[in-house]
Design a protein around this motif. Structure first.
Motif, PDB file in Angstrom:
ATOM      1  N   ILE A 160       0.841  -1.189   0.000  1.00  0.00           N
ATOM      2  CA  ILE A 160       0.000   0.000   0.000  1.00  0.00           C
ATOM      3  C   ILE A 160       0.881   1.246   0.000  1.00  0.00           C
ATOM      4  O   ILE A 160       1.968   1.261   0.579  1.00  0.00           O
ATOM      5  N   TYR A 161       0.405   2.276  -0.676  1.00  0.00           N
ATOM      6  CA  TYR A 161       1.102   3.564  -0.757  1.00  0.00           C
ATOM      7  C   TYR A 161       0.320   4.574   0.084  1.00  0.00           C
ATOM      8  O   TYR A 161      -0.891   4.714  -0.059  1.00  0.00           O
ATOM      9  N   ILE A 162       1.016   5.259   0.975  1.00  0.00           N
ATOM     10  CA  ILE A 162       0.381   6.222   1.880  1.00  0.00           C
ATOM     11  C   ILE A 162       1.002   7.588   1.668  1.00  0.00           C
ATOM     12  O   ILE A 162       2.227   7.721   1.633  1.00  0.00           O
ATOM     13  N   ASN A 163       0.158   8.623   1.500  1.00  0.00           N
ATOM     14  CA  ASN A 163       0.691   9.983   1.462  1.00  0.00           C
ATOM     15  C   ASN A 163      -0.148  10.891   2.356  1.00  0.00           C
ATOM     16  O   ASN A 163      -1.020  10.448   3.075  1.00  0.00           O
ATOM     17  N   ASN A 164       0.156  12.166   2.320  1.00  0.00           N
ATOM     18  CA  ASN A 164      -0.424  13.167   3.227  1.00  0.00           C
ATOM     19  C   ASN A 164      -0.040  12.886   4.686  1.00  0.00           C
ATOM     20  O   ASN A 164      -0.791  13.182   5.610  1.00  0.00           O
ATOM     21  N   LEU A 165       1.149  12.330   4.876  1.00  0.00           N
ATOM     22  CA  LEU A 165       1.647  12.089   6.228  1.00  0.00           C
ATOM     23  C   LEU A 165       2.282  13.359   6.791  1.00  0.00           C
ATOM     24  O   LEU A 165       2.764  14.211   6.045  1.00  0.00           O
ATOM     25  N   GLU A 186       7.733  -5.287   5.364  1.00  0.00           N
ATOM     26  CA  GLU A 186       8.605  -4.139   5.578  1.00  0.00           C
ATOM     27  C   GLU A 186       7.805  -2.843   5.486  1.00  0.00           C
ATOM     28  O   GLU A 186       6.733  -2.797   4.888  1.00  0.00           O
ATOM     29  N   VAL A 187       8.349  -1.803   6.106  1.00  0.00           N
ATOM     30  CA  VAL A 187       7.796  -0.456   6.025  1.00  0.00           C
ATOM     31  C   VAL A 187       8.868   0.435   5.416  1.00  0.00           C
ATOM     32  O   VAL A 187      10.001   0.473   5.895  1.00  0.00           O
ATOM     33  N   LEU A 188       8.523   1.139   4.328  1.00  0.00           N
ATOM     34  CA  LEU A 188       9.486   1.986   3.623  1.00  0.00           C
ATOM     35  C   LEU A 188       9.106   3.453   3.780  1.00  0.00           C
ATOM     36  O   LEU A 188       7.966   3.840   3.554  1.00  0.00           O
ATOM     37  N   ALA A 189      10.093   4.259   4.170  1.00  0.00           N
ATOM     38  CA  ALA A 189       9.934   5.715   4.226  1.00  0.00           C
ATOM     39  C   ALA A 189      11.337   6.300   4.091  1.00  0.00           C
ATOM     40  O   ALA A 189      12.314   5.693   4.552  1.00  0.00           O
ATOM     41  N   PHE A 190      11.455   7.480   3.469  1.00  0.00           N
ATOM     42  CA  PHE A 190      12.764   8.026   3.157  1.00  0.00           C
ATOM     43  C   PHE A 190      12.874   9.497   3.537  1.00  0.00           C
ATOM     44  O   PHE A 190      11.874  10.210   3.625  1.00  0.00           O
ATOM     45  N   LYS A 191      14.108   9.934   3.749  1.00  0.00           N
ATOM     46  CA  LYS A 191      14.362  11.303   4.184  1.00  0.00           C
ATOM     47  C   LYS A 191      14.376  12.302   3.031  1.00  0.00           C
ATOM     48  O   LYS A 191      14.298  13.503   3.255  1.00  0.00           O
ATOM     49  N   GLY A 211       6.466  12.966   3.493  1.00  0.00           N
ATOM     50  CA  GLY A 211       5.024  12.773   3.645  1.00  0.00           C
ATOM     51  C   GLY A 211       4.488  11.525   2.986  1.00  0.00           C
ATOM     52  O   GLY A 211       3.281  11.384   2.796  1.00  0.00           O
ATOM     53  N   GLN A 212       5.377  10.580   2.617  1.00  0.00           N
ATOM     54  CA  GLN A 212       4.958   9.360   1.932  1.00  0.00           C
ATOM     55  C   GLN A 212       5.568   8.139   2.618  1.00  0.00           C
ATOM     56  O   GLN A 212       6.606   8.226   3.268  1.00  0.00           O
ATOM     57  N   ALA A 213       4.918   6.998   2.438  1.00  0.00           N
ATOM     58  CA  ALA A 213       5.446   5.740   2.972  1.00  0.00           C
ATOM     59  C   ALA A 213       4.801   4.578   2.238  1.00  0.00           C
ATOM     60  O   ALA A 213       3.765   4.733   1.570  1.00  0.00           O
ATOM     61  N   TRP A 214       5.422   3.411   2.355  1.00  0.00           N
ATOM     62  CA  TRP A 214       4.899   2.184   1.763  1.00  0.00           C
ATOM     63  C   TRP A 214       4.908   1.106   2.825  1.00  0.00           C
ATOM     64  O   TRP A 214       5.890   0.956   3.571  1.00  0.00           O
ATOM     65  N   PHE A 269      -3.830  10.536  11.434  1.00  0.00           N
ATOM     66  CA  PHE A 269      -2.545   9.992  11.843  1.00  0.00           C
ATOM     67  C   PHE A 269      -1.600  11.162  12.053  1.00  0.00           C
ATOM     68  O   PHE A 269      -1.240  11.854  11.111  1.00  0.00           O
ATOM     69  N   TYR A 270      -1.235  11.420  13.312  1.00  0.00           N
ATOM     70  CA  TYR A 270      -0.458  12.617  13.645  1.00  0.00           C
ATOM     71  C   TYR A 270      -1.142  13.875  13.100  1.00  0.00           C
ATOM     72  O   TYR A 270      -0.536  14.705  12.423  1.00  0.00           O
ATOM     73  N   ASP A 271      -2.443  13.995  13.356  1.00  0.00           N
ATOM     74  CA  ASP A 271      -3.246  15.173  13.039  1.00  0.00           C
ATOM     75  C   ASP A 271      -3.489  15.384  11.546  1.00  0.00           C
ATOM     76  O   ASP A 271      -3.954  16.453  11.140  1.00  0.00           O
ATOM     77  N   LYS A 272      -3.205  14.395  10.699  1.00  0.00           N
ATOM     78  CA  LYS A 272      -3.482  14.515   9.263  1.00  0.00           C
ATOM     79  C   LYS A 272      -4.133  13.220   8.775  1.00  0.00           C
ATOM     80  O   LYS A 272      -3.691  12.126   9.139  1.00  0.00           O
ATOM     81  N   PRO A 273      -5.200  13.334   7.953  1.00  0.00           N
ATOM     82  CA  PRO A 273      -5.846  12.111   7.448  1.00  0.00           C
ATOM     83  C   PRO A 273      -4.971  11.412   6.408  1.00  0.00           C
ATOM     84  O   PRO A 273      -4.521  12.031   5.442  1.00  0.00           O
TER      85      PRO A 273
END
Length: 257
Positions: free
Chosen positions: A26-31, A56-61, A67-70, A91-95
């Motif tokens: 799954i692709y997540i944005n608006n983080l 695994e959980v993927l997120a990058f600097k 604001g994105q993760a997989w 999630f942390y005050d953002k949908p």
């Protein structure tokens, strides 16, 4: 070099949408971009592990991946369930905005034998890529309305009325009151009147971050359960919402402060 490989790996999957084929990623944005990377990955793992085994959980600097993760599950059903239950969840005050990733992650591709080195994919995609880009630019220019926000385009989220919010020129709204924002204290309702603090403690202390149960003697049937932070309280709420005590399902929301 490792960071460059991670960037390339994420770039191949960073665009996703409703039209993507169901898969394990799954692709997540608006983080929330202010959350530190390690904390973000741990929190995502805590929230989504309720839907199945996470590979695994993927997120990058890097700036383009802010604001994105997989999140990669071990099967598509878990990914589908996570999308249906958590899309739009605060999630942390953002949908969160969640879709299937358009391409499977490397770890899954290697497992099922479909992995292709990114260098070969890149050379293949570059053929005719320039032509597609020009066609997309022309079609976008033709479809774009002359002024933003007109001819049926969706208004910005900031202009969409929030249920229970103010406004309306002083006219009383019939909309329900807005729910409390996510926080570390849960409000539990519809409890049998003979429910004891020990009963609730035995249920909630199975979740990480549990601190205490507070019941209101003057108001049987309700209780407050405190956790160390909102991420732990969210996981507990997802796990116990609707749990039945003496044939009565509990109702759990965030407490108002």
């Amino acid at each position: 070099m490792e960071m460059m490989m991670q960037d390339e790996a994420a770039a191949a999957a960073n665009k996703a949408g409703p039209e993507a084929t169901p898969n394990q990623t799954i692709y997540i944005n608006n983080l929330n971009e202010k959350v530190k990377l390690d904390e973000l990955k741990k929190s995502l793992n805590a929230v989504f592990s309720q839907f199945g085994k996470i590979v695994e959980v993927l997120a990058f600097k890097t700036l383009k991946h802010k604001g994105q993760a997989w999140v990669v599950f071990d099967n598509p059903d878990s990914a589908s369930n996570a999308i249906s239950k958590m899309n739009g969840f605060p999630f942390y005050d953002k949908p969160m905005r969640i879709h299937f990733a358009k391409t499977k992650s490397d770890v899954i591709a290697k497992a099922d034998g479909t992995f292709v080195p990114r260098e070969k994919r890149k050379r293949h995609e570059e053929k005719g890529g320039k032509k597609k880009k020009e066609q997309h630019h022309d079609s976008t220019r033709l479809a774009m309305p002359p002024y933003p926000g007109v001819y049926g385009s969706a208004p910005p989220l900031s202009q969409v009325p929030y249920p229970g919010g103010g406004g309306g020129g002083g006219v009383k709204s019939n909309l329900p009151e807005a729910p409390a924002p996510p926080n570390n204290i849960l409000f539990v309702q519809h409890l049998p009147h003979d429910t004891t603090p020990e009963t609730l403690q035995n249920l909630f202390d199975k979740y990480h971050g549990f601190k205490e149960v507070r019941m209101v003697a003057a108001k049987p049937g309700i209780a407050f359960v405190e956790f160390a932070d909102e991420m732990h309280s969210t996981v507990a709420m997802q796990g116990l919402e609707g749990f039945t005590i003496h044939q009565t399902p509990m109702r759990i929301t965030y407490a108002k402060k």
